[in-house]
Design a protein around this motif. Sequence first.
Motif, PDB file in Angstrom:
ATOM      1  N   ASN A   1      71.495  56.184  56.143  1.00  0.00           N
ATOM      2  CA  ASN A   1      71.203  54.796  56.057  1.00  0.00           C
ATOM      3  C   ASN A   1      70.869  54.239  54.849  1.00  0.00           C
ATOM      4  OD1 ASN A   1      70.655  54.912  58.940  1.00  0.00           O
ATOM      5  ND2 ASN A   1      68.348  55.038  58.670  1.00  0.00           N
ATOM      6  N   TYR A   2      70.209  54.943  53.762  1.00  0.00           N
ATOM      7  CA  TYR A   2      70.085  54.405  52.374  1.00  0.00           C
ATOM      8  C   TYR A   2      71.384  54.401  51.827  1.00  0.00           C
ATOM      9  CZ  TYR A   2      68.164  54.995  47.783  1.00  0.00           C
ATOM     10  OH  TYR A   2      67.960  54.715  46.277  1.00  0.00           O
TER      11      TYR A   2
ATOM     12  N   ASP B   1      62.460  67.694  58.556  1.00  0.00           N
ATOM     13  CA  ASP B   1      62.308  66.662  59.394  1.00  0.00           C
ATOM     14  C   ASP B   1      61.318  66.314  60.225  1.00  0.00           C
ATOM     15  OD1 ASP B   1      65.151  65.885  58.530  1.00  0.00           O
ATOM     16  OD2 ASP B   1      66.007  67.239  59.773  1.00  0.00           O
TER      17      ASP B   1
ATOM     18  N   GLY C   1      67.532  56.618  62.804  1.00  0.00           N
ATOM     19  CA  GLY C   1      68.265  57.283  61.812  1.00  0.00           C
ATOM     20  C   GLY C   1      67.441  58.120  60.880  1.00  0.00           C
ATOM     21  N   ALA C   2      66.193  58.131  61.241  1.00  0.00           N
ATOM     22  CA  ALA C   2      65.338  58.871  60.236  1.00  0.00           C
ATOM     23  C   ALA C   2      64.208  59.379  60.962  1.00  0.00           C
ATOM     24  CB  ALA C   2      64.731  57.956  59.036  1.00  0.00           C
TER      25      ALA C   2
ATOM     26  N   GLY D   1      67.351  60.587  68.333  1.00  0.00           N
ATOM     27  CA  GLY D   1      68.234  60.790  67.300  1.00  0.00           C
ATOM     28  C   GLY D   1      69.564  61.456  67.754  1.00  0.00           C
TER      29      GLY D   1
ATOM     30  N   VAL E   1      65.928  51.940  56.885  1.00  0.00           N
ATOM     31  CA  VAL E   1      65.141  53.135  57.559  1.00  0.00           C
ATOM     32  C   VAL E   1      65.457  54.350  56.659  1.00  0.00           C
ATOM     33  CG1 VAL E   1      64.560  53.899  59.810  1.00  0.00           C
ATOM     34  CG2 VAL E   1      65.734  51.857  59.884  1.00  0.00           C
ATOM     35  N   PHE E   2      64.486  54.726  56.010  1.00  0.00           N
ATOM     36  CA  PHE E   2      64.369  55.799  55.120  1.00  0.00           C
ATOM     37  C   PHE E   2      62.883  56.176  54.819  1.00  0.00           C
ATOM     38  CE2 PHE E   2      65.532  52.374  52.605  1.00  0.00           C
ATOM     39  CZ  PHE E   2      64.839  52.355  51.659  1.00  0.00           C
TER      40      PHE E   2
ATOM     41  N   ASP F   1      60.667  57.969  62.719  1.00  0.00           N
ATOM     42  CA  ASP F   1      60.334  57.921  64.165  1.00  0.00           C
ATOM     43  C   ASP F   1      59.149  58.636  64.564  1.00  0.00           C
ATOM     44  OD1 ASP F   1      62.868  56.810  64.766  1.00  0.00           O
ATOM     45  OD2 ASP F   1      64.027  58.488  64.579  1.00  0.00           O
TER      46      ASP F   1
ATOM     47  N   ASP G   1      64.703  61.198  53.776  1.00  0.00           N
ATOM     48  CA  ASP G   1      65.147  61.141  55.193  1.00  0.00           C
ATOM     49  C   ASP G   1      65.690  60.003  55.408  1.00  0.00           C
ATOM     50  OD1 ASP G   1      65.292  62.621  57.747  1.00  0.00           O
ATOM     51  OD2 ASP G   1      63.678  61.411  58.498  1.00  0.00           O
ATOM     52  N   GLY G   2      67.028  60.062  56.090  1.00  0.00           N
ATOM     53  CA  GLY G   2      67.719  58.881  56.463  1.00  0.00           C
ATOM     54  C   GLY G   2      68.759  58.630  55.441  1.00  0.00           C
TER      55      GLY G   2
END
Length: 279
Positions: free
Chosen positions: A100-101, A221, A195-196, A165, A107-108, A200, A96-97
């Motif tokens: 970002n990754y 998610d 972003g994940a 988000g 943030v993942f 959050d 998830d994210g």
Amino acid sequence: MPPILQKELEVAKTVAQAAGQIVMASYARVAESDVDQKGSNDYVTVVDHASQKIIVDGLRRAFPDDYIVAEESLAPEVNAGRDPRASRRWYIDPLDGTTNYIHAYPVFAVTLALEIDGRLMVAVTNAPRDRELFHAVRGQGAFMNDVPMHASRLSNHNRILLGTGFPFRARHLLDIYLKSFAHFFNQARGVRRGGAAALDLAYVAAGRLDGFWELTLSPWDIAAGVLLIEEAGGRVTDFFGGDTYLESGHVIATNGLLHEWMCDGIGGIFPRDGNYSRP
């Protein structure tokens, strides 16, 4: 803890940690050739697939009859012969994210949850870069690295920190979403967009965020975060106070004290008869 859930929890932790090791082995090393586009602003990497394979293989060995619902498409044989309405369903997001990754934005998470007879019963979310493992079992509390965690107790709106988000998969909803952003931005101490969503939600459970809202999320998610928050003393509903969040993807998650306030704010912006479906 019922023994049947002890096994599920230990297996979920094990596969989430193994997947986290795969994720970290390639962190900040993903090339554009390793990235495919699934949809508008929606990406998948070779790491997503490798992480998912570790999780699915581990679950299949331990629970061969369970149905698996995953972020990345599964070959038909993975659920072959299994009823999609089965009473035991695993929801999996192997990374998830992903955006970002890809950019080495830190943030993942890896996240998975087990639903039995329509109730979320086991949840694990692994943030491998931060070495934080969140878990919960229905009726047993919520934990981070095996230390109990609790939702915040803030109720003063101008002291709270909210998460959100952007509706990147449903840009037709951007204008109405921005109205909700402006509403909460003008009342809260701050609003963050990590972003994940899985993280959050874990942060709401840990008291780092006091509330969170987002549209058109996928069930993988949301699933683990819902149980983490409920076991930490918080509350999760859809935008109208109901329990359709896994189906609709529209989520309000809070420490419980802020829930009616957030629902009222959303309700004043999103008419109940509106069409907010995923594209």
